[in-house]
Design a protein around this motif. Structure first.
Motif, PDB file in Angstrom:
ATOM      1  N   LEU A  70     -48.313  53.156 -31.772  1.00  0.00           N
ATOM      2  CA  LEU A  70     -47.813  52.134 -32.693  1.00  0.00           C
ATOM      3  C   LEU A  70     -48.950  51.236 -33.175  1.00  0.00           C
ATOM      4  CD1 LEU A  70     -44.490  50.957 -30.994  1.00  0.00           C
ATOM      5  CD2 LEU A  70     -44.705  52.063 -33.223  1.00  0.00           C
ATOM      6  N   ALA A  71     -49.809  50.853 -32.240  1.00  0.00           N
ATOM      7  CA  ALA A  71     -50.942  49.990 -32.604  1.00  0.00           C
ATOM      8  C   ALA A  71     -51.893  50.705 -33.552  1.00  0.00           C
ATOM      9  CB  ALA A  71     -51.671  49.535 -31.345  1.00  0.00           C
ATOM     10  N   ARG A  72     -52.139  51.999 -33.298  1.00  0.00           N
ATOM     11  CA  ARG A  72     -53.062  52.757 -34.145  1.00  0.00           C
ATOM     12  C   ARG A  72     -52.481  53.014 -35.538  1.00  0.00           C
ATOM     13  NH1 ARG A  72     -53.858  55.902 -29.427  1.00  0.00           N
ATOM     14  NH2 ARG A  72     -52.481  57.501 -30.283  1.00  0.00           N
ATOM     15  N   ASN A  73     -51.177  53.239 -35.623  1.00  0.00           N
ATOM     16  CA  ASN A  73     -50.560  53.564 -36.908  1.00  0.00           C
ATOM     17  C   ASN A  73     -50.707  52.437 -37.919  1.00  0.00           C
ATOM     18  OD1 ASN A  73     -49.805  56.055 -35.994  1.00  0.00           O
ATOM     19  ND2 ASN A  73     -47.709  55.461 -35.469  1.00  0.00           N
ATOM     20  N   GLY A  74     -50.715  51.193 -37.431  1.00  0.00           N
ATOM     21  CA  GLY A  74     -51.033  50.062 -38.288  1.00  0.00           C
ATOM     22  C   GLY A  74     -49.954  49.611 -39.244  1.00  0.00           C
ATOM     23  N   TRP A  75     -48.707  50.017 -39.023  1.00  0.00           N
ATOM     24  CA  TRP A  75     -47.654  49.505 -39.911  1.00  0.00           C
ATOM     25  C   TRP A  75     -46.867  48.364 -39.280  1.00  0.00           C
ATOM     26  CZ3 TRP A  75     -42.579  49.852 -38.343  1.00  0.00           C
ATOM     27  CH2 TRP A  75     -42.278  50.787 -37.358  1.00  0.00           C
ATOM     28  N   GLY A 134     -58.159  49.199 -27.738  1.00  0.00           N
ATOM     29  CA  GLY A 134     -57.712  49.590 -29.069  1.00  0.00           C
ATOM     30  C   GLY A 134     -56.407  48.946 -29.453  1.00  0.00           C
ATOM     31  N   ILE A 135     -56.127  47.795 -28.871  1.00  0.00           N
ATOM     32  CA  ILE A 135     -54.854  47.111 -29.077  1.00  0.00           C
ATOM     33  C   ILE A 135     -55.071  45.616 -28.839  1.00  0.00           C
ATOM     34  CG2 ILE A 135     -54.088  47.341 -26.681  1.00  0.00           C
ATOM     35  CD1 ILE A 135     -51.299  47.965 -27.723  1.00  0.00           C
ATOM     36  N   SER A 136     -54.381  44.786 -29.603  1.00  0.00           N
ATOM     37  CA  SER A 136     -54.494  43.341 -29.379  1.00  0.00           C
ATOM     38  C   SER A 136     -53.813  42.973 -28.061  1.00  0.00           C
ATOM     39  CB  SER A 136     -53.837  42.564 -30.523  1.00  0.00           C
ATOM     40  OG  SER A 136     -54.547  42.731 -31.726  1.00  0.00           O
ATOM     41  N   VAL A 149     -48.404  36.954 -36.180  1.00  0.00           N
ATOM     42  CA  VAL A 149     -48.044  36.575 -37.552  1.00  0.00           C
ATOM     43  C   VAL A 149     -49.159  36.883 -38.553  1.00  0.00           C
ATOM     44  CG1 VAL A 149     -46.482  34.785 -36.726  1.00  0.00           C
ATOM     45  CG2 VAL A 149     -48.840  34.173 -37.307  1.00  0.00           C
ATOM     46  N   GLU A 150     -50.284  37.384 -38.077  1.00  0.00           N
ATOM     47  CA  GLU A 150     -51.350  37.755 -39.002  1.00  0.00           C
ATOM     48  C   GLU A 150     -50.928  38.952 -39.851  1.00  0.00           C
ATOM     49  OE1 GLU A 150     -55.289  36.363 -36.457  1.00  0.00           O
ATOM     50  OE2 GLU A 150     -54.564  38.421 -36.309  1.00  0.00           O
ATOM     51  N   PRO A 151     -51.517  39.111 -41.032  1.00  0.00           N
ATOM     52  CA  PRO A 151     -51.146  40.243 -41.901  1.00  0.00           C
ATOM     53  C   PRO A 151     -51.376  41.587 -41.230  1.00  0.00           C
ATOM     54  CG  PRO A 151     -52.453  38.633 -43.114  1.00  0.00           C
ATOM     55  CD  PRO A 151     -52.507  38.223 -41.678  1.00  0.00           C
ATOM     56  N   ILE A 152     -50.515  42.540 -41.552  1.00  0.00           N
ATOM     57  CA  ILE A 152     -50.689  43.908 -41.059  1.00  0.00           C
ATOM     58  C   ILE A 152     -52.058  44.401 -41.521  1.00  0.00           C
ATOM     59  CG2 ILE A 152     -49.812  46.256 -41.215  1.00  0.00           C
ATOM     60  CD1 ILE A 152     -47.416  44.925 -40.260  1.00  0.00           C
ATOM     61  N   GLY A 153     -52.762  45.067 -40.639  1.00  0.00           N
ATOM     62  CA  GLY A 153     -54.087  45.569 -40.982  1.00  0.00           C
ATOM     63  C   GLY A 153     -55.205  44.665 -40.517  1.00  0.00           C
ATOM     64  N   THR A 154     -54.858  43.440 -40.103  1.00  0.00           N
ATOM     65  CA  THR A 154     -55.881  42.551 -39.544  1.00  0.00           C
ATOM     66  C   THR A 154     -56.434  43.179 -38.254  1.00  0.00           C
ATOM     67  OG1 THR A 154     -54.722  40.621 -40.418  1.00  0.00           O
ATOM     68  CG2 THR A 154     -56.332  40.226 -38.683  1.00  0.00           C
ATOM     69  N   PRO A 155     -57.749  43.171 -38.062  1.00  0.00           N
ATOM     70  CA  PRO A 155     -58.323  43.787 -36.854  1.00  0.00           C
ATOM     71  C   PRO A 155     -57.724  43.227 -35.572  1.00  0.00           C
ATOM     72  CG  PRO A 155     -60.060  43.251 -38.422  1.00  0.00           C
ATOM     73  CD  PRO A 155     -58.795  42.635 -38.963  1.00  0.00           C
TER      74      PRO A 155
END
Length: 334
Positions: free
Chosen positions: A132-137, A152-154, A305-311
């Motif tokens: 889920l984290a890698r897919n980025g949606w 590889g995950i926040s 709450v940060e935008p999707i795709g934020t590192p």
């Protein structure tokens, strides 16, 4: 919304900001808009707004239990941040069950949440969460855990292994060599397994052989702590100290010791983990590991709450030992 704007004598855009993103307008304007909306019986349709904008403003939060004051502090931290940024929170409790966790994740994803905040990762669902984290949606944030050197995950967590090692070292420094461990479901959850590993690390460094009979795997609640302590104290050669890797387990253990007429820490030392607020009010107060549960929630909310795709962003918070009177030096007769 136009009627609310007329009643409050503000623009439609201001009404939208006051109801959806209150941090962007003054408190006086918020009060005027809410009063007008209440008078008119108007309820803002968040779902419709999200559809029009093409993005969700809902964060899914999964915790083991909502009855714990400890996880309650983390929940409050998340909610305080999301409320300021116009997001809402849907919360669910797994009750430490992987199947329930999977069902909750499914339910939240079906609602197209903007982010998932998960309390650790059960072994059964770890691969899925990483995908889920890698897919980025959707944003994925793991809390209360430091999931590996290259996750590889926040995450916003603590070093459970190091903290448990330090507490065990404290007991060893007091002269204890036979130390019991009451720990949560380490066979299912990595963060709990790390506490067991920290305990073993400290024993190994001190040249103390690991004895699996001294390890009790239990659900973190009072009754389980009491029953586990009874088992440890029934041994032919019982431990002189017990590290309960949860304050709930520690307080249950303290109750068991009292029922047996044992002095704490005279006959047996007891240590906990988490620094739950009522641990300091036990008799004796519980030695424990302090965890900044509210701060974990705040930081997780900020990432969520940060935008999707934020590192990915990661935080490993410090833990302090809180030494109280439930632990003491081993006695000559022990």
């Amino acid at each position: 919304m136009r009627e609310v704007a007329r009643r409050a004598n503000v623009s439609v855009a201001t009404v939208s900001r006051a109801l959806r993103s209150p941090g962007q307008v003054s408190s006086a304007t918020i009060q005027k808009v809410r009063s007008a909306a209440e008078d008119l019986g108007y309820v803002y349709n968040v779902t419709a707004s999200d559809i029009l904008k093409g993005r969700s403003t809902v964060v899914g939060l999964v915790v083991p239990t909502s009855s714990s004051t400890l996880f309650g502090e983390t929940i409050h931290g998340v909610q305080d941040v999301t409320a300021e940024t116009g997001f809402s929170v849907i919360q669910g409790a797994t009750r430490y069950d992987a199947v329930t966790e999977e069902a909750l994740i499914d339910s939240l994803l079906e609602r197209h949440v903007h982010a998932l905040i998960l309390t650790g990762m059960t072994y059964a669902n770890e691969d899925r969460i990483r995908r889920l984290a890698r897919n980025g949606w959707t944003r994925v944030v793991v809390v209360w855990e430091k999931p590996g050197s290259d996750p590889g995950i926040s995450y916003v967590g603590i070093d459970n292994r190091s903290a448990a090692e330090r507490m065990t070292e404290h007991l060893i420094a007091l002269g204890h060599r036979r130390i019991g461990l009451i720990v949560g479901p380490y066979s299912r959850q990595a963060r709990v397994r790390h506490r067991l590993e920290g305990y073993r690390d400290a024993l190994e460094k001190a040249g103390i052989a690991f004895d699996p009979d001294l390890v009790m795997e239990r659900r973190p609640d009072l009754l389980e702590g009491r029953e586990a302590m009874d088992s440890l104290m029934s041994m032919e050669v019982r431990p002189t100290a017990v590290f309960a890797a949860s304050d709930l387990l520690a307080i249950g253990a303290l109750k068991a010791a009292r029922l047996r007429g044992l002095s704490v820490p005279g006959d047996v030392s007891i240590a906990g983990f988490d620094d739950m607020n009522f641990g300091a009010y036990q008799d004796p107060p519980i030695t424990t590991v302090r965890v900044e549960a509210y701060r974990i929630g705040q930081l997780a909310g900020q990432i969520a709450v940060e935008p999707i795709g934020t590192p990915e962003r990661s935080y490993c918070l410090d833990c302090d030992l809180v030494i109280r009177s439930s632990t003491g030096p081993i006695q000559p007769t022990q």
